[in-house]
Write a protein that holds these residues in place. Structure first.
Motif, PDB file in Angstrom:
ATOM      1  N   PRO A  83      -5.893  10.286  -8.262  1.00 49.97           N
ATOM      2  CA  PRO A  83      -5.231   9.139  -8.906  1.00 49.97           C
ATOM      3  C   PRO A  83      -6.220   8.086  -9.403  1.00 49.97           C
ATOM      4  CG  PRO A  83      -4.949   9.035  -6.520  1.00 49.97           C
ATOM      5  CD  PRO A  83      -5.545  10.379  -6.825  1.00 49.97           C
ATOM      6  N   TYR A  84      -7.398   8.007  -8.798  1.00 52.87           N
ATOM      7  CA  TYR A  84      -8.411   7.054  -9.245  1.00 52.87           C
ATOM      8  C   TYR A  84      -8.885   7.399 -10.658  1.00 52.87           C
ATOM      9  CZ  TYR A  84      -8.827   5.018  -4.572  1.00 52.87           C
ATOM     10  OH  TYR A  84      -8.563   4.373  -3.387  1.00 52.87           O
ATOM     11  N   PHE A  85      -9.229   8.673 -10.866  1.00 50.95           N
ATOM     12  CA  PHE A  85      -9.672   9.080 -12.198  1.00 50.95           C
ATOM     13  C   PHE A  85      -8.520   9.031 -13.195  1.00 50.95           C
ATOM     14  CE2 PHE A  85     -13.492  10.998 -10.197  1.00 50.95           C
ATOM     15  CZ  PHE A  85     -14.445  10.512 -11.080  1.00 50.95           C
ATOM     16  N   ALA A  86      -7.311   9.411 -12.762  1.00 53.88           N
ATOM     17  CA  ALA A  86      -6.163   9.356 -13.662  1.00 53.88           C
ATOM     18  C   ALA A  86      -5.958   7.931 -14.179  1.00 53.88           C
ATOM     19  CB  ALA A  86      -4.912   9.838 -12.935  1.00 53.88           C
ATOM     20  N   GLU A  87      -6.003   6.960 -13.280  1.00 56.71           N
ATOM     21  CA  GLU A  87      -5.814   5.558 -13.652  1.00 56.71           C
ATOM     22  C   GLU A  87      -6.913   5.081 -14.599  1.00 56.71           C
ATOM     23  OE1 GLU A  87      -4.462   2.038 -10.898  1.00 56.71           O
ATOM     24  OE2 GLU A  87      -6.654   2.212 -10.793  1.00 56.71           O
ATOM     25  N   GLN A  88      -8.160   5.432 -14.292  1.00 56.13           N
ATOM     26  CA  GLN A  88      -9.272   4.964 -15.106  1.00 56.13           C
ATOM     27  C   GLN A  88      -9.278   5.603 -16.489  1.00 56.13           C
ATOM     28  OE1 GLN A  88     -11.186   2.458 -13.824  1.00 56.13           O
ATOM     29  NE2 GLN A  88     -11.901   2.258 -15.943  1.00 56.13           N
ATOM     30  N   ASN A 171      -1.020   3.766  -8.099  1.00 55.52           N
ATOM     31  CA  ASN A 171      -1.543   2.772  -7.160  1.00 55.52           C
ATOM     32  C   ASN A 171      -1.106   3.050  -5.728  1.00 55.52           C
ATOM     33  OD1 ASN A 171      -3.197   0.415  -8.175  1.00 55.52           O
ATOM     34  ND2 ASN A 171      -1.654   0.543  -9.785  1.00 55.52           N
ATOM     35  N   TRP A 172       0.140   3.451  -5.560  1.00 53.33           N
ATOM     36  CA  TRP A 172       0.627   3.810  -4.215  1.00 53.33           C
ATOM     37  C   TRP A 172      -0.150   5.001  -3.669  1.00 53.33           C
ATOM     38  CZ3 TRP A 172       3.023   8.620  -3.288  1.00 53.33           C
ATOM     39  CH2 TRP A 172       3.446   8.799  -1.949  1.00 53.33           C
ATOM     40  N   TRP A 173      -0.311   6.037  -4.495  1.00 50.66           N
ATOM     41  CA  TRP A 173      -1.022   7.249  -4.051  1.00 50.66           C
ATOM     42  C   TRP A 173      -2.484   6.925  -3.740  1.00 50.66           C
ATOM     43  CZ3 TRP A 173      -1.795  12.304  -7.359  1.00 50.66           C
ATOM     44  CH2 TRP A 173      -1.849  13.406  -6.501  1.00 50.66           C
ATOM     45  N   LYS A 174      -3.110   6.076  -4.532  1.00 52.31           N
ATOM     46  CA  LYS A 174      -4.480   5.641  -4.262  1.00 52.31           C
ATOM     47  C   LYS A 174      -4.596   5.001  -2.885  1.00 52.31           C
ATOM     48  CE  LYS A 174      -6.649   3.119  -7.199  1.00 52.31           C
ATOM     49  NZ  LYS A 174      -6.902   2.070  -8.214  1.00 52.31           N
ATOM     50  N   ARG A 175      -3.675   4.118  -2.554  1.00 51.63           N
ATOM     51  CA  ARG A 175      -3.747   3.427  -1.269  1.00 51.63           C
ATOM     52  C   ARG A 175      -3.629   4.419  -0.105  1.00 51.63           C
ATOM     53  NH1 ARG A 175      -0.240  -0.003  -4.052  1.00 51.63           N
ATOM     54  NH2 ARG A 175       1.557   0.592  -2.761  1.00 51.63           N
ATOM     55  N   MET A 176      -2.756   5.388  -0.250  1.00 57.54           N
ATOM     56  CA  MET A 176      -2.607   6.394   0.799  1.00 57.54           C
ATOM     57  C   MET A 176      -3.890   7.214   0.953  1.00 57.54           C
ATOM     58  SD  MET A 176       0.420   5.710   1.807  1.00 57.54           S
ATOM     59  CE  MET A 176       0.076   4.040   1.221  1.00 57.54           C
ATOM     60  N   LEU A 177      -4.475   7.631  -0.159  1.00 61.74           N
ATOM     61  CA  LEU A 177      -5.626   8.522  -0.108  1.00 61.74           C
ATOM     62  C   LEU A 177      -6.913   7.791   0.249  1.00 61.74           C
ATOM     63  CD1 LEU A 177      -4.853  10.860  -3.149  1.00 61.74           C
ATOM     64  CD2 LEU A 177      -4.126  11.041  -0.754  1.00 61.74           C
ATOM     65  N   PHE A 178      -6.989   6.520  -0.060  1.00 63.83           N
ATOM     66  CA  PHE A 178      -8.164   5.749   0.357  1.00 63.83           C
ATOM     67  C   PHE A 178      -8.256   5.696   1.875  1.00 63.83           C
ATOM     68  CE2 PHE A 178     -10.225   1.788   1.649  1.00 63.83           C
ATOM     69  CZ  PHE A 178     -11.436   1.897   0.971  1.00 63.83           C
ATOM     70  N   GLU A 179      -7.102   5.552   2.514  1.00 64.55           N
ATOM     71  CA  GLU A 179      -7.081   5.419   3.966  1.00 64.55           C
ATOM     72  C   GLU A 179      -7.040   6.759   4.695  1.00 64.55           C
ATOM     73  OE1 GLU A 179      -7.318   2.747   5.758  1.00 64.55           O
ATOM     74  OE2 GLU A 179      -7.162   1.205   4.211  1.00 64.55           O
ATOM     75  N   TYR A 180      -6.346   7.765   4.084  1.00 62.59           N
ATOM     76  CA  TYR A 180      -6.032   8.932   4.907  1.00 62.59           C
ATOM     77  C   TYR A 180      -5.890  10.197   4.073  1.00 62.59           C
ATOM     78  CZ  TYR A 180      -4.830  10.150   9.721  1.00 62.59           C
ATOM     79  OH  TYR A 180      -4.856  10.633  11.006  1.00 62.59           O
ATOM     80  N   CYS A 181      -6.966  10.629   3.470  1.00 67.58           N
ATOM     81  CA  CYS A 181      -6.972  11.892   2.722  1.00 67.58           C
ATOM     82  C   CYS A 181      -7.711  12.939   3.560  1.00 67.58           C
ATOM     83  CB  CYS A 181      -7.629  11.723   1.361  1.00 67.58           C
ATOM     84  SG  CYS A 181      -7.479  13.199   0.324  1.00 67.58           S
ATOM     85  N   LYS A 187      -0.030  14.668  12.501  1.00 66.86           N
ATOM     86  CA  LYS A 187       0.685  13.663  11.706  1.00 66.86           C
ATOM     87  C   LYS A 187       1.357  14.272  10.475  1.00 66.86           C
ATOM     88  CE  LYS A 187      -1.904   9.520  13.040  1.00 66.86           C
ATOM     89  NZ  LYS A 187      -2.687  10.089  14.137  1.00 66.86           N
ATOM     90  N   GLY A 188       1.208  15.575  10.289  1.00 64.33           N
ATOM     91  CA  GLY A 188       1.843  16.236   9.156  1.00 64.33           C
ATOM     92  C   GLY A 188       1.223  15.870   7.821  1.00 64.33           C
ATOM     93  N   ILE A 189      -0.102  15.661   7.800  1.00 65.60           N
ATOM     94  CA  ILE A 189      -0.784  15.254   6.575  1.00 65.60           C
ATOM     95  C   ILE A 189      -1.755  16.351   6.137  1.00 65.60           C
ATOM     96  CG2 ILE A 189      -2.395  13.588   5.549  1.00 65.60           C
ATOM     97  CD1 ILE A 189      -1.190  11.499   7.448  1.00 65.60           C
ATOM     98  N   LEU A 190      -1.633  16.758   4.890  1.00 65.48           N
ATOM     99  CA  LEU A 190      -2.578  17.694   4.281  1.00 65.48           C
ATOM    100  C   LEU A 190      -3.172  17.035   3.043  1.00 65.48           C
ATOM    101  CD1 LEU A 190      -3.785  20.600   4.389  1.00 65.48           C
ATOM    102  CD2 LEU A 190      -2.018  21.223   2.709  1.00 65.48           C
ATOM    103  N   TYR A 191      -4.306  16.351   3.255  1.00 65.90           N
ATOM    104  CA  TYR A 191      -5.068  15.717   2.187  1.00 65.90           C
ATOM    105  C   TYR A 191      -4.155  14.887   1.265  1.00 65.90           C
ATOM    106  CZ  TYR A 191      -8.643  18.818   4.004  1.00 65.90           C
ATOM    107  OH  TYR A 191      -9.520  19.467   4.846  1.00 65.90           O
ATOM    108  N   ASP A 192      -4.164  15.191  -0.045  1.00 68.48           N
ATOM    109  CA  ASP A 192      -3.353  14.435  -1.008  1.00 68.48           C
ATOM    110  C   ASP A 192      -1.936  14.966  -1.128  1.00 68.48           C
ATOM    111  OD1 ASP A 192      -4.445  16.819  -2.029  1.00 68.48           O
ATOM    112  OD2 ASP A 192      -4.242  16.163  -4.092  1.00 68.48           O
ATOM    113  N   GLN A 193      -1.704  16.180  -0.630  1.00 69.46           N
ATOM    114  CA  GLN A 193      -0.497  16.912  -0.999  1.00 69.46           C
ATOM    115  C   GLN A 193       0.780  16.454  -0.297  1.00 69.46           C
ATOM    116  OE1 GLN A 193      -0.689  21.075  -2.382  1.00 69.46           O
ATOM    117  NE2 GLN A 193       0.254  21.551  -0.415  1.00 69.46           N
TER     118      GLN A 193
END
Length: 320
Positions: A83-88, A171-181, A187-193
């Motif tokens: 999402p960082y590159f997408a936004e930029q 922006n929402w996805w960026k905040r999630m991935l900055f903290e927890y990618c 916790k049921g988390i697989l990177y960005d997916q």
């Protein structure tokens, strides 16, 4: 609509990104394609890669980048920076929409369904599910458990329109991935997916779930998508054009397997043809110069990895 598209790799995976870029440009010459690097492009040694639109980490906020680089593996970085590159890219090009494809993808047709959706609907976000049809067999429960565990959407593709809702999503996805990618099974988390599951709630009105069976074809949905060829074109279930195939878990040095481990290509003759051509293109694009031999079989996988991917492996083999 002015659209742009991109993929994201480090320098080691430039041969894979070039193979995707060539296929994308061939079928979508009107959409600029960028190869984004979470490395510095000045370190590219082979000029064959410099004919493409290269967009490197220096385009990003380096304070945020450095923080993630200190904490994340290469895999996490390749996921977190989407999402960082997408936004930029949207900001720098004033594009009306942006399309992302994982590098291990090959395009076989136009992606005009995406621009059609953005032109005619209120949707600002397009995602593809892993599967769309109920396949009733002995592995049904295991397969659905796998999907629940690793996410209903595949993060190897997304498209976002340059609207207020689209930018809020990024922006929402960026905040999630900055903290927890990362991969955190507890916790049921697989990177960005797996974060994308929440988009069905937070961006319900703006989200379009693209159920075109020619998009994001991969080993996990072959049971609902039979590939055939008519002349020079490939089709899904005889009538739906194959738009892009996602070579997830593809192993160049073990290329007789659909998934890198156990599903043999001989069971899928048309797919075998596609894989053989893909391997030739990777070789022509200097794959062997960048990524050295790695052969993997079920027997080679350490027990701790088998435990981590037990749902997935149980789908593939009875011999864990």
């Amino acid at each position: 609509m002015k659209s742009i598209a991109f993929t994201l790799v480090n320098i080691a995976y430039l041969p894979v990104a070039k193979t995707l870029a060539d296929s994308f440009i061939l079928h979508n010459p009107d959409i600029p394609f960028y190869i984004c690097l979470f490395d510095d492009q000045k370190n590219i040694k082979d000029p064959v890669f410099l004919d493409y639109n290269i967009y490197d980490k220096n385009k990003l906020d380096l304070k945020e980048y450095d923080s993630m680089r200190e904490r994340y593996s290469n895999l996490s970085m390749a996921c977190a920076l989407k999402p960082y590159f997408a936004e930029q890219l949207i900001k720098d090009s004033s594009a009306e929409s942006v399309i992302y494809l994982d590098a291990d993808t090959k395009v076989f047709d136009k992606l005009d369904t995406i621009t059609g959706i953005f032109d005619t609907e209120e949707s600002s976000i397009i995602l593809t599910g892993h599967n769309y049809k109920v396949v009733k067999d002995s592995r049904e429960v295991i397969f659905n458990a796998f999907t629940r565990k690793y996410g209903i959407f595949n993060a190897g593709f997304f498209a976002v329109k340059n609207t207020k809702a689209g930018n809020e999503f990024l922006n929402w996805w960026k905040r999630m991935l900055f903290e927890y990618c990362v991969q955190d099974e507890k916790k049921g988390i697989l990177y960005d997916q797996t974060w994308l599951d929440l988009a069905t709630l937070y961006f319900n009105k703006e989200l379009h779930i693209l159920d075109h069976l020619g998009y994001n074809v991969a080993f996990w949905n072959l049971k609902e998508r039979e590939i055939s060829r008519n002349g020079n074109r490939y089709f899904i279930n005889d009538s739906i054009p194959l738009v892009f195939y996602h070579f997830a878990r593809y192993n160049y040095y073990n290329s007789e397997f659909v998934d890198g481990y156990s599903q043999r290509l001989v069971s899928y003759p048309i797919l075998q043809e596609i894989f053989e051509r893909y391997r030739i293109e990777l070789k022509e694009n200097l794959f062997e110069n960048y990524i050295k031999e790695t052969k993997t079989t079920i027997k080679d996988i350490p027990q701790k990895i088998k435990n981590r991917f037990r749902f997935y492996l149980e789908i593939l083999t009875d011999k864990l």
